[in-house]
Design a protein around this motif. Sequence first.
Motif, PDB file in Angstrom:
ATOM      1  N   CYS A   1       0.829  -1.205   0.000  1.00  0.00           N
ATOM      2  CA  CYS A   1       0.000   0.000   0.000  1.00  0.00           C
ATOM      3  C   CYS A   1       0.859   1.249   0.000  1.00  0.00           C
ATOM      4  N   CYS A   2       0.333   2.296  -0.606  1.00  0.00           N
ATOM      5  CA  CYS A   2       0.961   3.611  -0.597  1.00  0.00           C
ATOM      6  C   CYS A   2      -0.061   4.600  -0.055  1.00  0.00           C
ATOM      7  N   ASN A   3       0.226   5.167   1.118  1.00  0.00           N
ATOM      8  CA  ASN A   3      -0.717   6.083   1.767  1.00  0.00           C
ATOM      9  C   ASN A   3      -2.091   5.445   1.962  1.00  0.00           C
ATOM     10  N   GLY A   4      -2.084   4.146   2.290  1.00  0.00           N
ATOM     11  CA  GLY A   4      -3.330   3.451   2.573  1.00  0.00           C
ATOM     12  C   GLY A   4      -4.026   2.870   1.358  1.00  0.00           C
ATOM     13  N   VAL A   5      -3.517   3.128   0.150  1.00  0.00           N
ATOM     14  CA  VAL A   5      -4.156   2.644  -1.079  1.00  0.00           C
ATOM     15  C   VAL A   5      -3.356   1.470  -1.635  1.00  0.00           C
ATOM     16  N   PRO A   6      -4.002   0.316  -1.905  1.00  0.00           N
ATOM     17  CA  PRO A   6      -3.282  -0.822  -2.482  1.00  0.00           C
ATOM     18  C   PRO A   6      -2.710  -0.488  -3.855  1.00  0.00           C
ATOM     19  N   ILE A   7      -1.412  -0.808  -4.059  1.00  0.00           N
ATOM     20  CA  ILE A   7      -0.777  -0.533  -5.350  1.00  0.00           C
ATOM     21  C   ILE A   7      -0.163  -1.783  -5.964  1.00  0.00           C
TER      22      ILE A   7
ATOM     23  N   ASP B   1       7.967  -5.950   6.219  1.00  0.00           N
ATOM     24  CA  ASP B   1       8.951  -4.865   6.190  1.00  0.00           C
ATOM     25  C   ASP B   1       9.300  -4.479   4.756  1.00  0.00           C
ATOM     26  N   CYS B   2       9.422  -5.485   3.916  1.00  0.00           N
ATOM     27  CA  CYS B   2       9.741  -5.240   2.507  1.00  0.00           C
ATOM     28  C   CYS B   2       8.608  -4.462   1.832  1.00  0.00           C
ATOM     29  N   ALA B   3       7.363  -4.868   2.099  1.00  0.00           N
ATOM     30  CA  ALA B   3       6.203  -4.189   1.518  1.00  0.00           C
ATOM     31  C   ALA B   3       6.126  -2.742   1.996  1.00  0.00           C
ATOM     32  N   ALA B   4       6.425  -2.531   3.286  1.00  0.00           N
ATOM     33  CA  ALA B   4       6.400  -1.172   3.833  1.00  0.00           C
ATOM     34  C   ALA B   4       7.467  -0.303   3.158  1.00  0.00           C
ATOM     35  N   SER B   5       8.645  -0.865   2.927  1.00  0.00           N
ATOM     36  CA  SER B   5       9.722  -0.122   2.263  1.00  0.00           C
ATOM     37  C   SER B   5       9.331   0.264   0.841  1.00  0.00           C
ATOM     38  N   ILE B   6       8.714  -0.670   0.127  1.00  0.00           N
ATOM     39  CA  ILE B   6       8.278  -0.384  -1.242  1.00  0.00           C
ATOM     40  C   ILE B   6       7.194   0.693  -1.232  1.00  0.00           C
ATOM     41  N   GLY B   7       6.288   0.614  -0.241  1.00  0.00           N
ATOM     42  CA  GLY B   7       5.256   1.637  -0.128  1.00  0.00           C
ATOM     43  C   GLY B   7       5.841   3.015   0.104  1.00  0.00           C
ATOM     44  N   THR B   8       6.898   3.079   0.920  1.00  0.00           N
ATOM     45  CA  THR B   8       7.563   4.354   1.189  1.00  0.00           C
ATOM     46  C   THR B   8       8.242   4.892  -0.070  1.00  0.00           C
ATOM     47  N   ILE B   9       8.890   4.004  -0.818  1.00  0.00           N
ATOM     48  CA  ILE B   9       9.529   4.406  -2.077  1.00  0.00           C
ATOM     49  C   ILE B   9       8.472   4.952  -3.039  1.00  0.00           C
ATOM     50  N   ALA B  10       7.335   4.246  -3.114  1.00  0.00           N
ATOM     51  CA  ALA B  10       6.254   4.670  -4.013  1.00  0.00           C
ATOM     52  C   ALA B  10       5.694   6.028  -3.604  1.00  0.00           C
TER      53      ALA B  10
ATOM     54  N   GLY C   1       7.313   8.412  -2.194  1.00  0.00           N
ATOM     55  CA  GLY C   1       8.257   9.424  -2.643  1.00  0.00           C
ATOM     56  C   GLY C   1       8.117   9.719  -4.131  1.00  0.00           C
ATOM     57  N   LYS C   2       7.912   8.665  -4.928  1.00  0.00           N
ATOM     58  CA  LYS C   2       7.729   8.842  -6.362  1.00  0.00           C
ATOM     59  C   LYS C   2       6.437   9.581  -6.668  1.00  0.00           C
ATOM     60  N   ASN C   3       5.465   9.414  -5.750  1.00  0.00           N
ATOM     61  CA  ASN C   3       4.121   9.941  -5.998  1.00  0.00           C
ATOM     62  C   ASN C   3       3.883  11.275  -5.298  1.00  0.00           C
ATOM     63  N   SER C   4       4.979  11.873  -4.765  1.00  0.00           N
ATOM     64  CA  SER C   4       4.795  13.135  -4.030  1.00  0.00           C
ATOM     65  C   SER C   4       4.138  14.159  -4.943  1.00  0.00           C
ATOM     66  N   LEU C   5       3.109  14.769  -4.440  1.00  0.00           N
ATOM     67  CA  LEU C   5       2.291  15.673  -5.251  1.00  0.00           C
ATOM     68  C   LEU C   5       2.818  17.096  -5.178  1.00  0.00           C
ATOM     69  N   GLU C   6       3.134  17.677  -6.306  1.00  0.00           N
ATOM     70  CA  GLU C   6       3.555  19.073  -6.335  1.00  0.00           C
ATOM     71  C   GLU C   6       2.302  19.934  -6.415  1.00  0.00           C
ATOM     72  N   TYR C   7       1.758  20.178  -5.252  1.00  0.00           N
ATOM     73  CA  TYR C   7       0.475  20.867  -5.154  1.00  0.00           C
ATOM     74  C   TYR C   7       0.710  22.214  -4.499  1.00  0.00           C
ATOM     75  N   PRO C   8       0.356  23.331  -5.115  1.00  0.00           N
ATOM     76  CA  PRO C   8       0.624  24.653  -4.542  1.00  0.00           C
ATOM     77  C   PRO C   8       0.023  24.770  -3.149  1.00  0.00           C
TER      78      PRO C   8
END
Length: 595
Positions: A95-101, A130-139, A141-148
């Motif tokens: 999951c990434c921010n609670g959403v299954p990916i 732990d591995c799934a949590a690490s991948i979620g954290t990486i995701a 970061g990739k998905n950080s929203l550039e929102y004003p």
Amino acid sequence: MTLLKKCQREIQSIFAMLSHHYGLTCAIYDTNIDLVAYTDSYEKIWGTKVYKPPIERVFHLKQVVNTSPGEKDICGGCSCYHNCPATFEISQCVCCNGVPIGVLLFVSFSKSRRANTPKNIQETITLIEDCAASIGTIAAGKNSLEYPDAAQEIMKTTLEIAPYPLLAVNSNGSVLAENTAFGFFRDSHIFQEQAFLETLPKDSLYHLLSGKKLNNYIVSLQEDTQIQIETFPIFNAGGQLIATIIKPEYTKQTKSTFSEETSTLNQDIGFSIDDIIGTSPEIKQLKKQVVRIANSPSTVFIHGETGTGKGLIAKALHYESNRKEMPFISVNCSSIPESLFESELFGYEEGAFTGARKQGKPGKFELADGGTIFLDEVSEIPLNIQAKLLTVIQDRVVERIGGVTPRSIDIRIIAASNKDLLQMIQEKTFREDLYYRLNVLPVYLPALRERKQDIELLSEYFLARYNKILNKNVLRIDNEIMKLFQSYDWPGNIRQLQNIIEYCVNVTNRSILTSEDLPIDFVENKREPIPEALLHLNGHAEQKIILEMLNHYGWGVEQKKIIAKKLNMSLRTLYRKIQKYQIEPTFKENNSSEQ
């Protein structure tokens, strides 16, 4: 491109490390069930195609441990059905921010390969989590929203105007903003300790994030619960979906059930004392006490170890009372940062501090006006806040931070703790005057080891519950397991029993739960059974043994902890029995150790 595919290089590096250090065969699939990354050993045996239903199932169950791959009905359409090369599998939803990916797979294809995995299943489960949590954290970061920042603040302020729950998410399901009403909705028992979107079925989540305008869209959750959702998609000038505002509400057909630490606000849940499971003399007496004091406005303090069901008793007191149509507000004091205690409990006025909401915010006590507030883990309240809490209890008035006018409130206060507050008073970490104001009507919850007659009934209840949640058909629990349960002293009480039954139903492929389905740590760490002689002591004999042990070990708090452990009872239970039998030191000097 899916979010996981953006992380392909990083995931491949993680897999290379797992393969090198643990000899593990790994693979990960995205929400389209496309293979994103894998170890060489996985590709050589499986290739890059997969039978989809078992993978899709993990999005719903979150984690699947399979000790007999290829033998389950869900594998029926696979070309390797009854002839699967895999000998062991663990699948974990990422999951990434609670959403299954995606779904992460650890697979073993041979005994020699399996020998290189960690020593037992639980270690492997921890590793994949732990591995799934690490991948979620990486995701993330990739998905950080550039929102004003200005636009995001405008969205937050706009959502606050609405009196009903609203949640704003981007096209990938990451949360942008939510209003206060949604916070109350999210804190309800259905979503306790889970992200809102994570509780939704995969197909429902797909529809919510599809960009379509949905009206009265019904989503079915566990325990016969339904929510009705309306969505408001937002598009940029180019017609691309950039956000969706979600408006959820419970349907009238919803039949709510409870987890131990429920928070509800003006919801007619219909809970009653009959929903407390147990027929033992201890539970029968407890139910009578709850009914007897339910309508009293006096403060109740619930004493009990972790996992005994203090939250359930608090709700029973509320819903058996004449306040049952009014709010029941549950506050877990251990989860509130110390700096936020005052604002969370008592609220604040506009401009009270930097970052305060323009319209101010009511505290938990105001929200409970007319109803009941349950302060769980009250021992965690800081000393400086305890003084203000004492005033609220005594005067039934609350003053917001930055306010000048006290507000009268009509509330029933219930508190609970699994710590020894009398010892905390001696250590100067809890106010003595507050303790006596809270402990007006004490209610003592027996530990599970003190009501073993109820273990079978509770086990059957949890079995039926997880059969329904996990769509299983386990018919019963083997007598061998029941014997193990009866000889165990249950340090985690009912919550531990519940977790073990849930684990067993998840991993079994049989119609009867056997000892082979039990978690390895439970089997290996099962404590010595309670001595048979102690189970049948009459009052006089029990009094004599306790007195002899006190005279032998001493009367201090630490000595009593040793005695309680040797007698397989809680320290609270020991104190209760000392009071019950009016046990006093035989030598005056022995009493000095407890001063």
